[in-house]
Scaffold this motif. Structure first.
Motif, PDB file in Angstrom:
ATOM      1  N   VAL A 256      78.186  42.629  72.671  1.00 32.22           N
ATOM      2  CA  VAL A 256      76.407  42.223  73.094  1.00 32.22           C
ATOM      3  C   VAL A 256      76.117  41.369  73.342  1.00 32.22           C
ATOM      4  O   VAL A 256      76.731  39.778  73.224  1.00 32.22           O
TER       5      VAL A 256
ATOM      6  N   ARG B 113      71.489  47.329  60.535  1.00 32.25           N
ATOM      7  CA  ARG B 113      71.461  48.536  61.261  1.00 32.25           C
ATOM      8  C   ARG B 113      70.288  49.780  61.481  1.00 32.25           C
ATOM      9  O   ARG B 113      69.175  50.023  62.260  1.00 32.25           O
TER      10      ARG B 113
ATOM     11  N   SER C 176      66.916  48.430  63.292  1.00 31.98           N
ATOM     12  CA  SER C 176      67.102  46.921  64.013  1.00 31.98           C
ATOM     13  C   SER C 176      68.608  46.757  64.173  1.00 31.98           C
ATOM     14  O   SER C 176      69.713  46.685  64.175  1.00 31.98           O
ATOM     15  N   GLU C 177      68.867  47.203  66.359  1.00 31.44           N
ATOM     16  CA  GLU C 177      69.825  46.648  66.997  1.00 31.44           C
ATOM     17  C   GLU C 177      70.130  45.818  67.534  1.00 31.44           C
ATOM     18  O   GLU C 177      68.592  45.445  68.539  1.00 31.44           O
TER      19      GLU C 177
ATOM     20  N   GLU D  50      69.994  43.519  70.505  1.00 30.25           N
ATOM     21  CA  GLU D  50      70.667  44.103  72.117  1.00 30.25           C
ATOM     22  C   GLU D  50      70.741  42.430  72.759  1.00 30.25           C
ATOM     23  O   GLU D  50      71.255  42.611  73.587  1.00 30.25           O
TER      24      GLU D  50
ATOM     25  N   CYS E 241      65.165  42.086  69.568  1.00 31.62           N
ATOM     26  CA  CYS E 241      66.410  43.445  69.362  1.00 31.62           C
ATOM     27  C   CYS E 241      65.601  44.675  70.024  1.00 31.62           C
ATOM     28  O   CYS E 241      64.966  44.034  71.197  1.00 31.62           O
ATOM     29  N   ALA E 242      66.700  45.865  69.688  1.00 31.16           N
ATOM     30  CA  ALA E 242      65.894  46.742  71.266  1.00 31.16           C
ATOM     31  C   ALA E 242      64.417  47.169  70.886  1.00 31.16           C
ATOM     32  O   ALA E 242      64.067  47.590  71.839  1.00 31.16           O
ATOM     33  N   ASP E 243      63.995  47.042  70.135  1.00 27.33           N
ATOM     34  CA  ASP E 243      62.483  47.230  69.794  1.00 27.33           C
ATOM     35  C   ASP E 243      61.706  46.410  70.162  1.00 27.33           C
ATOM     36  O   ASP E 243      60.378  46.902  70.467  1.00 27.33           O
TER      37      ASP E 243
END
Length: 400
Positions: free
Chosen positions: A116, A181, A211-212, A214, A223-225
């Motif tokens: 990451v 995650r 939640s991912e 990134e 976060c990815a979102d």
């Protein structure tokens, strides 16, 4: 010529195994050397507490091994060459090589950044004492300026949960968020998950599930979102990885880099090498790989000692148990969870939560420290001589 046993690493697994070997094997025909980068025994299970502000005991390894005859080499392992039976090390004097006849690999694990971006540059961790101290200094700075601050803990494994709850309890002036995650405490039973959620609510911890992460930046977590979390401190606890030294040296390793061992903790590719603790890819009695944990360190360490003593002295090798029984999770100083698992590694419906599990966890930590600081206590005083039929440098050719 004495048979040279070299132990790499003096954590929970390595320190206790080295002391036990010293007590059970005669120094007349064996010598034991422990190679460790730090002069102290580090209570890794308590590094999140050190980071949050507690004072954690760190016994000197020279005191731990006093009276055992063990040689301590303070150095960092830089390479392992199992074909030539040498280990390369670096120290204040430039380093060199340490030769062995039997190698016990116990170098443990470190934080895994999972590739990451920004983690290495901006995040803190509690996988080692220096990094835990740096985190403590940062938290002290935030507390000292009197303006509060945002702490984001990434990862809801046991380390992440314990770190977030410890910081939230010890540093009430800081806002703590825990990024999961998946579902918070997904590996726990439904009741234990509920208890964990209540603890987070009580401590004021904001939980972000599914939640991912990134990227990690200097002052925020992305976060990815699309969510961006303000972060004066980012603590990365999203898993652990082992050193690449074993794979680079030609030892057979699993996909995650852990040394593949047989039931006796002996390397399946090099018969004079044993691996224990986080470094070992060992199959437990339930047919599943043992997880990285202090308990696994104890079980694999005991099995390796039985195997090394048995093979060097010509005695029958006992099979010690290799089990994964569950988790003891601290939620600050006065709360905790005791979650047992079944033979499939799945959480059992029943659990224990509250002050009693916290006391049990504290007792386990004290017991682990005491056992490591007194590695020969309670062991038979009789020391075994090597089997005369086993030449010191040729034991690796003996069939398992």
């Amino acid at each position: 010529m004495k048979h040279r046993i070299v132990v790499l690493g003096a954590g929970y697994a390595g320190a206790y195994a080295a002391g036990t070997l010293a007590r059970r094997l005669s120094s007349e025909d064996t010598e034991i050397t422990v190679v460790n980068a730090e002069p102290d025994f580090v209570q890794r299970m308590r590094l999140h507490q050190l980071a949050a502000g507690r004072e954690i005991e760190a016994p000197k390894l020279v005191d731990v091994f006093a009276g055992t005859g063990i040689r301590l080499r303070l150095a960092r392992v830089t390479a392992v060459d199992p074909e030539h039976q040498v280990v390369a090390v670096a120290d204040a004097d430039g380093g060199g090589e340490v030769g062995y006849d039997t190698l016990l690999y116990a170098l443990g694990s470190r934080g895994d950044v999972h590739g990451v971006p920004g983690v290495a540059e901006h995040a803190f961790d509690v996988a080692a004492r220096p990094s835990a101290r740096r985190l403590r200094e940062r938290l002290d700075y935030l507390g000292g300026r009197g303006e509060g601050g945002n702490v984001v803990v990434v990862g809801d494994g046991l380390t992440g949960i314990e770190t977030a709850t410890e910081i939230a309890e010890s540093r009430p002036g800081l806002s703590v968020a825990l990024v999961a995650r998946g579902e918070l405490g997904a590996r726990l039973s439904a009741g234990a998950r509920g208890h964990l959620r209540q603890a987070c609510d009580r401590l004021g911890i904001t939980v972000l599930e599914h939640s991912e992460v990134e990227a990690v930046q200097a002052a925020r977590v992305l976060c990815a979102d699309g969510t961006a979390l303000a972060a004066d401190v980012t603590v990365w606890t999203a898993g652990f990885a082992v050193s690449p030294l074993a794979a680079a040296g030609g030892l057979e390793v699993a996909e995650n880099g852990r040394i593949v061992v047989d039931r006796t903790m002996r390397s399946v590719s090099h018969a004079d090498v044993y691996a224990i603790g986080d470094s070992a890819y060992a199959i437990g009695d339930n047919g599943r790989p043992l997880p990285m944990s202090c308990a696994s360190a104890g079980y694999t360490g005991r099995q390796a000692v039985e195997a090394i003593v048995g093979r060097l002295t010509g005695r029958k090798i006992a099979n010690t148990k290799l089990v994964y029984e569950g988790n003891h999770i601290s939620l600050g100083r006065r709360d905790g969870i005791l979650q047992t698992v079944d033979d499939e590694g799945q959480a059992k419906p029943k659990y224990m939560g509250g002050r009693n599990p916290a006391r049990i966890k504290a007792g386990i930590l004290k017991m682990s420290l005491w056992a490591t600081s007194h590695p020969t206590f309670g062991l038979p005083k009789r020391k075994h001589r090597m089997d005369a039929a086993l030449p010191a440098a040729a034991e690796k050719r003996v069939a398992a």
